[in-house]
Design a protein around this motif. Structure first.
Motif, PDB file in Angstrom:
ATOM      1  N   ILE A  56      57.009  19.635 -14.539  1.00 26.49           N
ATOM      2  CA  ILE A  56      56.654  18.218 -14.615  1.00 26.49           C
ATOM      3  C   ILE A  56      55.634  17.962 -13.524  1.00 26.49           C
ATOM      4  O   ILE A  56      55.859  18.320 -12.361  1.00 26.49           O
ATOM      5  N   ILE A  76      53.837  17.006 -18.595  1.00 23.01           N
ATOM      6  CA  ILE A  76      54.428  18.344 -18.653  1.00 23.01           C
ATOM      7  C   ILE A  76      53.278  19.331 -18.781  1.00 23.01           C
ATOM      8  O   ILE A  76      52.347  19.103 -19.562  1.00 23.01           O
ATOM      9  N   VAL A 140      60.685  23.151 -14.203  1.00 24.31           N
ATOM     10  CA  VAL A 140      61.662  22.830 -15.248  1.00 24.31           C
ATOM     11  C   VAL A 140      62.354  24.094 -15.737  1.00 24.31           C
ATOM     12  O   VAL A 140      63.555  24.272 -15.579  1.00 24.31           O
ATOM     13  N   MET A 151      58.001  23.376 -27.874  1.00 26.04           N
ATOM     14  CA  MET A 151      57.821  22.216 -27.010  1.00 26.04           C
ATOM     15  C   MET A 151      56.563  21.445 -27.387  1.00 26.04           C
ATOM     16  O   MET A 151      56.561  20.199 -27.416  1.00 26.04           O
ATOM     17  N   LEU A 177      62.007  16.470 -23.011  1.00 28.89           N
ATOM     18  CA  LEU A 177      62.932  17.446 -22.438  1.00 28.89           C
ATOM     19  C   LEU A 177      64.292  17.383 -23.130  1.00 28.89           C
ATOM     20  O   LEU A 177      64.926  18.421 -23.373  1.00 28.89           O
ATOM     21  N   ARG A 178      64.732  16.183 -23.457  1.00 26.68           N
ATOM     22  CA  ARG A 178      66.010  16.057 -24.160  1.00 26.68           C
ATOM     23  C   ARG A 178      65.932  16.703 -25.543  1.00 26.68           C
ATOM     24  O   ARG A 178      66.862  17.405 -25.972  1.00 26.68           O
ATOM     25  N   CYS A 180      63.962  19.099 -26.365  1.00 28.27           N
ATOM     26  CA  CYS A 180      63.892  20.545 -26.159  1.00 28.27           C
ATOM     27  C   CYS A 180      65.286  21.118 -25.922  1.00 28.27           C
ATOM     28  O   CYS A 180      65.591  22.232 -26.367  1.00 28.27           O
ATOM     29  N   GLU A 181      66.121  20.354 -25.228  1.00 28.48           N
ATOM     30  CA  GLU A 181      67.511  20.787 -25.055  1.00 28.48           C
ATOM     31  C   GLU A 181      68.204  20.849 -26.422  1.00 28.48           C
ATOM     32  O   GLU A 181      68.921  21.819 -26.723  1.00 28.48           O
ATOM     33  N   ARG A 191      67.492  20.664 -17.633  1.00 30.57           N
ATOM     34  CA  ARG A 191      66.859  19.354 -17.825  1.00 30.57           C
ATOM     35  C   ARG A 191      67.282  18.384 -16.741  1.00 30.57           C
ATOM     36  O   ARG A 191      66.431  17.718 -16.115  1.00 30.57           O
TER      37      ARG A 191
END
Length: 206
Positions: A56, A76, A140, A151, A177-178, A180-181, A191
């Motif tokens: 980030i 990012i 990250v 991503m 990011l969420r 990607c999780e 994250r």
């Protein structure tokens, strides 16, 4: 023309006025997409197919910053290569480039100033300027090439919301990011740990 997506624009106190986005990504009509360096073979063909560190980037940060943490621009990014020919050196150092996922605040074509919403132009490769180098880099996760492609696709399709006093580029980054999780390319711990290093109450972003 465009500027970085400052939260002072997204969190404008005047945003009680209705803001209509031209589309889900906020791409304004009659404004050209920013030009990257993807057309340069060294960057187009040279991105490592192995794992790279995803970070980030936090702009206007640091101990001497007068910009409140919630008003700082986030992106990012990951390093993709360096120009090694002499013509691309600046002050004796090769110009580096990174792949970047971020929102922009475009200027209205009529010269009336910044548009009252942000724009998602999708991933692009760009040379790193002084502002990028001076940004705070928060690690990250290390992702493989195929994971980075996932991503990028998530970021490419992550919509932009109208300014409402709460949402800005930081929420956009946190949402990526969420997702990607959810896609299984990073863990919840990774994250949460990254967001906890940003200087904001990240739980309000998700």
């Amino acid at each position: 023309m465009m500027t970085r997506s400052r939260s002072t624009i997204s969190l404008d106190a005047t945003c009680a006025k209705a803001v209509t986005l031209p589309n889900a990504m906020g791409k304004p009509p009659c404004v050209l997409k920013p030009i990257g360096v993807e057309h340069i073979p060294a960057f187009r063909d040279g991105e490592a197919r192995g794992p790279l560190l995803v970070q980030i980037l936090i702009y206007d940060g640091g101990e001497k910053s007068t910009v409140a943490p919630r008003d700082r621009h986030w992106a990012i990014a990951w390093m993709v290569g360096e120009m090694t020919t002499a013509s691309w050196f600046v002050d004796g150092y090769p110009i580096a480039a990174h792949r970047i996922l971020e929102l922009k605040n475009e200027l209205a074509p009529d010269g009336s100033g910044p548009l009252p919403y942000l724009t998602n132009w999708g991933p692009r490769t760009t040379s790193i300027g002084v502002e990028d180098q001076a940004s705070i880099h928060v690690d990250v996760v290390v992702l493989s090439y195929s994971q980075r492609q996932v991503m990028e696709e998530i970021a490419r399709n992550e919509p932009v919301r109208p300014p409402n006093g709460n949402w800005n580029c930081q929420n956009w980054v946190a949402s990526i990011l969420r997702r990607c999780e959810e896609a299984g390319i990073l863990t919840g711990d990774q994250r949460r740990h990254a967001l906890s290093q940003t200087g904001v109450n990240w739980r309000n972003l998700c």
